[in-house]
Write a protein that holds these residues in place. Structure first.
Motif, PDB file in Angstrom:
ATOM      1  N   MET A  33       0.872  -1.183   0.000  1.00  8.47           N
ATOM      2  CA  MET A  33       0.000   0.000   0.000  1.00  8.47           C
ATOM      3  C   MET A  33       0.906   1.229   0.000  1.00  8.47           C
ATOM      4  O   MET A  33       1.101   1.917   1.012  1.00  8.47           O
ATOM      5  CB  MET A  33      -0.957  -0.012   1.195  1.00  8.47           C
ATOM      6  N   ILE A  34       1.504   1.458  -1.176  1.00  5.50           N
ATOM      7  CA  ILE A  34       2.538   2.470  -1.342  1.00  5.50           C
ATOM      8  C   ILE A  34       2.250   3.317  -2.577  1.00  5.50           C
ATOM      9  O   ILE A  34       1.399   2.966  -3.394  1.00  5.50           O
ATOM     10  CB  ILE A  34       3.936   1.820  -1.459  1.00  5.50           C
ATOM     11  N   ARG A  76      10.991  15.403   0.946  1.00  7.57           N
ATOM     12  CA  ARG A  76      10.394  15.639   2.273  1.00  7.57           C
ATOM     13  C   ARG A  76       9.086  14.884   2.472  1.00  7.57           C
ATOM     14  O   ARG A  76       8.633  14.705   3.586  1.00  7.57           O
ATOM     15  CB  ARG A  76      10.186  17.130   2.497  1.00  7.57           C
ATOM     16  N   VAL A  77       8.487  14.430   1.378  1.00  9.15           N
ATOM     17  CA  VAL A  77       7.227  13.698   1.455  1.00  9.15           C
ATOM     18  C   VAL A  77       7.449  12.197   1.736  1.00  9.15           C
ATOM     19  O   VAL A  77       6.496  11.481   2.040  1.00  9.15           O
ATOM     20  CB  VAL A  77       6.399  13.937   0.166  1.00  9.15           C
ATOM     21  N   CYS A  78       8.694  11.747   1.683  1.00  9.26           N
ATOM     22  CA  CYS A  78       9.001  10.334   1.954  1.00  9.26           C
ATOM     23  C   CYS A  78       8.442   9.911   3.315  1.00  9.26           C
ATOM     24  O   CYS A  78       8.632  10.591   4.319  1.00  9.26           O
ATOM     25  CB  CYS A  78      10.509  10.094   1.950  1.00  9.26           C
ATOM     26  N   GLY A  79       7.739   8.780   3.307  1.00 13.96           N
ATOM     27  CA  GLY A  79       7.189   8.227   4.535  1.00 13.96           C
ATOM     28  C   GLY A  79       5.844   8.794   4.950  1.00 13.96           C
ATOM     29  O   GLY A  79       5.197   8.252   5.840  1.00 13.96           O
ATOM     30  N   LYS A  80       5.417   9.861   4.320  1.00  9.44           N
ATOM     31  CA  LYS A  80       4.118  10.447   4.676  1.00  9.44           C
ATOM     32  C   LYS A  80       2.996   9.554   4.166  1.00  9.44           C
ATOM     33  O   LYS A  80       3.122   8.864   3.159  1.00  9.44           O
ATOM     34  CB  LYS A  80       3.983  11.848   4.103  1.00  9.44           C
ATOM     35  N   MET A  81       1.893   9.579   4.900  1.00  6.54           N
ATOM     36  CA  MET A  81       0.722   8.781   4.552  1.00  6.54           C
ATOM     37  C   MET A  81      -0.321   9.673   3.888  1.00  6.54           C
ATOM     38  O   MET A  81      -0.546  10.798   4.342  1.00  6.54           O
ATOM     39  CB  MET A  81       0.128   8.129   5.796  1.00  6.54           C
ATOM     40  N   VAL A 119      -2.011   5.174   1.656  1.00  8.38           N
ATOM     41  CA  VAL A 119      -0.734   4.731   1.105  1.00  8.38           C
ATOM     42  C   VAL A 119       0.420   5.511   1.728  1.00  8.38           C
ATOM     43  O   VAL A 119       0.245   6.639   2.180  1.00  8.38           O
ATOM     44  CB  VAL A 119      -0.688   4.895  -0.430  1.00  8.38           C
ATOM     45  N   LYS A 120       1.574   4.883   1.709  1.00  7.88           N
ATOM     46  CA  LYS A 120       2.806   5.506   2.198  1.00  7.88           C
ATOM     47  C   LYS A 120       3.628   5.926   0.988  1.00  7.88           C
ATOM     48  O   LYS A 120       3.817   5.141   0.048  1.00  7.88           O
ATOM     49  CB  LYS A 120       3.586   4.492   3.041  1.00  7.88           C
ATOM     50  N   ASP A 172      -9.373  12.321  -5.031  1.00  9.98           N
ATOM     51  CA  ASP A 172      -9.205  13.292  -3.958  1.00  9.98           C
ATOM     52  C   ASP A 172      -8.233  12.646  -2.999  1.00  9.98           C
ATOM     53  O   ASP A 172      -8.312  11.432  -2.748  1.00  9.98           O
ATOM     54  CB  ASP A 172     -10.526  13.562  -3.222  1.00  9.98           C
ATOM     55  N   TYR A 173      -7.282  13.419  -2.478  1.00  8.11           N
ATOM     56  CA  TYR A 173      -6.335  12.874  -1.514  1.00  8.11           C
ATOM     57  C   TYR A 173      -6.155  13.847  -0.354  1.00  8.11           C
ATOM     58  O   TYR A 173      -6.321  15.043  -0.502  1.00  8.11           O
ATOM     59  CB  TYR A 173      -4.989  12.546  -2.171  1.00  8.11           C
ATOM     60  N   THR A 174      -5.855  13.271   0.799  1.00 11.07           N
ATOM     61  CA  THR A 174      -5.572  14.065   1.992  1.00 11.07           C
ATOM     62  C   THR A 174      -4.279  13.566   2.602  1.00 11.07           C
ATOM     63  O   THR A 174      -4.090  12.353   2.751  1.00 11.07           O
ATOM     64  CB  THR A 174      -6.709  13.971   3.030  1.00 11.07           C
ATOM     65  N   PRO A 175      -3.402  14.494   2.908  1.00 16.01           N
ATOM     66  CA  PRO A 175      -2.137  14.086   3.563  1.00 16.01           C
ATOM     67  C   PRO A 175      -2.359  13.755   5.018  1.00 16.01           C
ATOM     68  O   PRO A 175      -3.319  14.106   5.609  1.00 16.01           O
ATOM     69  CB  PRO A 175      -1.242  15.303   3.417  1.00 16.01           C
TER      70      PRO A 175
END
Length: 125
Positions: free
Chosen positions: A46-47, A59-64, A87-88, A122-125
């Motif tokens: 789930m990446i 800087r976004v590495c590892g963020k869900m 997703v990660k 649509d996505y949310t950090p």
């Protein structure tokens, strides 16, 4: 007086907890390693890879990110499953990447028919 403060506090907490979804585009990929964030380390399925728009020098590495299909971008009728997926970010989708998020095939299949290949999201950090 105490009751008014309680009601006001609940409203303020609610307003600050609302997360707004951002519209974008998703595609999928099937080669999971090596990645720009983790090299050859497996991070599950789930990446996703982030486009230049989101990459921000890694800087976004590892963020869900929570992602939901909102509609078709090609002639595949009704590609969305109605589900969302979290997703990660493990990779960078550079340059001519046609999407905002390039999901793993497994993540894409959670939210849409893979035959669609490319969808609105649509996505949310």
């Amino acid at each position: 007086m105490g009751k008014n403060i309680l009601v006001f506090s609940v409203v303020v907490v609610f307003l600050f907890s609302i997360t707004y979804a951002v519209p974008g585009i998703a595609t999928y990929y099937t080669s999971y390693t090596p990645s720009a964030c983790y090299g050859g380390t497996q991070e599950g399925v789930m990446i996703a890879a982030a486009s230049d728009k989101l990459w921000d020098n890694g800087r976004v590495c590892g963020k869900m990110f929570t992602v939901k299909c909102t509609g078709a971008r090609n002639p595949v009728p009704h590609p969305c499953t109605g589900k969302s997926v979290t997703v990660k970010i493990v990779d960078h989708c550079p340059g001519a990447c046609p999407s905002t998020l390039d999901l793993s095939r497994e993540a894409f299949a959670q939210i849409a028919n893979p035959v669609a290949g490319i969808i609105n999201i649509d996505y949310t950090p």
